[in-house]
Design a protein around this motif. Sequence first.
Motif, PDB file in Angstrom:
ATOM      1  N   CYS A  53       0.834  -1.210   0.000  1.00 22.91           N
ATOM      2  CA  CYS A  53       0.000   0.000   0.000  1.00 22.91           C
ATOM      3  C   CYS A  53       0.863   1.253   0.000  1.00 22.91           C
ATOM      4  CB  CYS A  53      -0.944   0.005   1.199  1.00 22.91           C
ATOM      5  SG  CYS A  53      -2.330  -1.121   1.025  1.00 22.91           S
ATOM      6  N   PHE A  54       1.941   1.252   0.791  1.00 27.42           N
ATOM      7  CA  PHE A  54       2.811   2.424   0.835  1.00 27.42           C
ATOM      8  C   PHE A  54       3.376   2.721  -0.556  1.00 27.42           C
ATOM      9  CE2 PHE A  54       6.663   4.850   1.526  1.00 27.42           C
ATOM     10  CZ  PHE A  54       6.224   5.808   2.428  1.00 27.42           C
ATOM     11  N   ILE A  55       3.804   1.689  -1.244  1.00 26.71           N
ATOM     12  CA  ILE A  55       4.334   1.856  -2.604  1.00 26.71           C
ATOM     13  C   ILE A  55       3.225   2.331  -3.549  1.00 26.71           C
ATOM     14  CG2 ILE A  55       5.261   0.618  -4.604  1.00 26.71           C
ATOM     15  CD1 ILE A  55       6.760  -1.180  -2.483  1.00 26.71           C
ATOM     16  N   LEU A  56       2.070   1.666  -3.501  1.00 29.99           N
ATOM     17  CA  LEU A  56       0.948   2.002  -4.387  1.00 29.99           C
ATOM     18  C   LEU A  56       0.499   3.444  -4.200  1.00 29.99           C
ATOM     19  CD1 LEU A  56      -1.364   1.130  -6.336  1.00 29.99           C
ATOM     20  CD2 LEU A  56      -2.650   0.504  -4.277  1.00 29.99           C
ATOM     21  N   PHE A  57       0.326   3.875  -2.953  1.00 26.25           N
ATOM     22  CA  PHE A  57      -0.226   5.196  -2.684  1.00 26.25           C
ATOM     23  C   PHE A  57       0.811   6.309  -2.806  1.00 26.25           C
ATOM     24  CE2 PHE A  57      -3.297   2.637   0.044  1.00 26.25           C
ATOM     25  CZ  PHE A  57      -4.190   2.474  -1.010  1.00 26.25           C
ATOM     26  N   ASN A  58       2.031   5.970  -3.128  1.00 31.39           N
ATOM     27  CA  ASN A  58       3.046   6.987  -3.393  1.00 31.39           C
ATOM     28  C   ASN A  58       3.455   7.028  -4.861  1.00 31.39           C
ATOM     29  OD1 ASN A  58       3.767   8.536  -0.964  1.00 31.39           O
ATOM     30  ND2 ASN A  58       3.991   6.491  -0.126  1.00 31.39           N
ATOM     31  N   GLU A  61       0.812   8.176 -10.374  1.00 30.54           N
ATOM     32  CA  GLU A  61      -0.562   8.102 -10.858  1.00 30.54           C
ATOM     33  C   GLU A  61      -1.557   8.331  -9.731  1.00 30.54           C
ATOM     34  OE1 GLU A  61       1.705   5.675 -11.336  1.00 30.54           O
ATOM     35  OE2 GLU A  61       2.168   6.003 -13.440  1.00 30.54           O
ATOM     36  N   TYR A  62      -1.274   7.830  -8.548  1.00 27.22           N
ATOM     37  CA  TYR A  62      -2.161   8.026  -7.407  1.00 27.22           C
ATOM     38  C   TYR A  62      -2.121   9.479  -6.942  1.00 27.22           C
ATOM     39  CZ  TYR A  62      -4.104   7.925  -2.740  1.00 27.22           C
ATOM     40  OH  TYR A  62      -4.845   8.206  -1.633  1.00 27.22           O
ATOM     41  N   ARG A  63      -0.934  10.038  -6.815  1.00 27.57           N
ATOM     42  CA  ARG A  63      -0.782  11.404  -6.301  1.00 27.57           C
ATOM     43  C   ARG A  63      -1.446  12.431  -7.208  1.00 27.57           C
ATOM     44  NH1 ARG A  63       4.862  10.192  -5.836  1.00 27.57           N
ATOM     45  NH2 ARG A  63       5.142  11.880  -7.310  1.00 27.57           N
ATOM     46  N   TYR A  64      -1.502  12.174  -8.506  1.00 23.67           N
ATOM     47  CA  TYR A  64      -2.086  13.133  -9.439  1.00 23.67           C
ATOM     48  C   TYR A  64      -3.607  13.004  -9.541  1.00 23.67           C
ATOM     49  CZ  TYR A  64       2.641  14.201 -10.950  1.00 23.67           C
ATOM     50  OH  TYR A  64       3.958  14.586 -10.995  1.00 23.67           O
ATOM     51  N   SER A  65      -4.212  12.081  -8.812  1.00 29.36           N
ATOM     52  CA  SER A  65      -5.659  11.876  -8.914  1.00 29.36           C
ATOM     53  C   SER A  65      -6.391  12.529  -7.736  1.00 29.36           C
ATOM     54  CB  SER A  65      -5.980  10.390  -8.992  1.00 29.36           C
ATOM     55  OG  SER A  65      -5.579   9.760  -7.789  1.00 29.36           O
ATOM     56  N   LEU A  66      -5.984  13.741  -7.377  1.00 31.45           N
ATOM     57  CA  LEU A  66      -6.596  14.536  -6.310  1.00 31.45           C
ATOM     58  C   LEU A  66      -6.305  14.014  -4.910  1.00 31.45           C
ATOM     59  CD1 LEU A  66     -10.083  15.276  -7.899  1.00 31.45           C
ATOM     60  CD2 LEU A  66      -8.039  16.705  -7.943  1.00 31.45           C
ATOM     61  N   ASN A  67      -5.425  13.063  -4.779  1.00 34.81           N
ATOM     62  CA  ASN A  67      -5.076  12.528  -3.466  1.00 34.81           C
ATOM     63  C   ASN A  67      -3.660  12.934  -3.093  1.00 34.81           C
ATOM     64  OD1 ASN A  67      -7.469  10.845  -2.941  1.00 34.81           O
ATOM     65  ND2 ASN A  67      -6.772   9.775  -4.763  1.00 34.81           N
ATOM     66  N   TYR A  68      -3.437  13.037  -1.793  1.00 39.04           N
ATOM     67  CA  TYR A  68      -2.073  13.243  -1.311  1.00 39.04           C
ATOM     68  C   TYR A  68      -1.343  11.911  -1.378  1.00 39.04           C
ATOM     69  CZ  TYR A  68      -3.990  17.434   0.897  1.00 39.04           C
ATOM     70  OH  TYR A  68      -4.592  18.626   1.143  1.00 39.04           O
TER      71      TYR A  68
END
Length: 95
Positions: A53-58, A61-68
């Motif tokens: 999860c740490f790798i995925l959420f950093n 693509e994840y960071r540019y989708s309105l999420n930190y």
Amino acid sequence: MKKRITLYQAATEEAFSKNMMARFGKDYASMDEMEAVVMLRMEGEDMYILDKCFILFNQKEYRYSLNYSMSVGDVIAIDKTMYRCLPIGWKFMES
């Protein structure tokens, strides 16, 4: 069997600031100051899931989708077990 994964992040700038200051001995934001931002399912042992999860959420693509990106103070719930992201590693949270 796949486990239910929920990522909680600070719901306000104040809660985010608390989480950032916690690395200097302050208190983390309470769960009342957090909001669920992602839910998914994964298989594996808890530590494996936390690292994935740490790798995925950093990822970009994840960071540019309105999420930190995932950071210190964020919480991951694996089914009903909760872990807080620390500057290094994870802390089991008593419920």
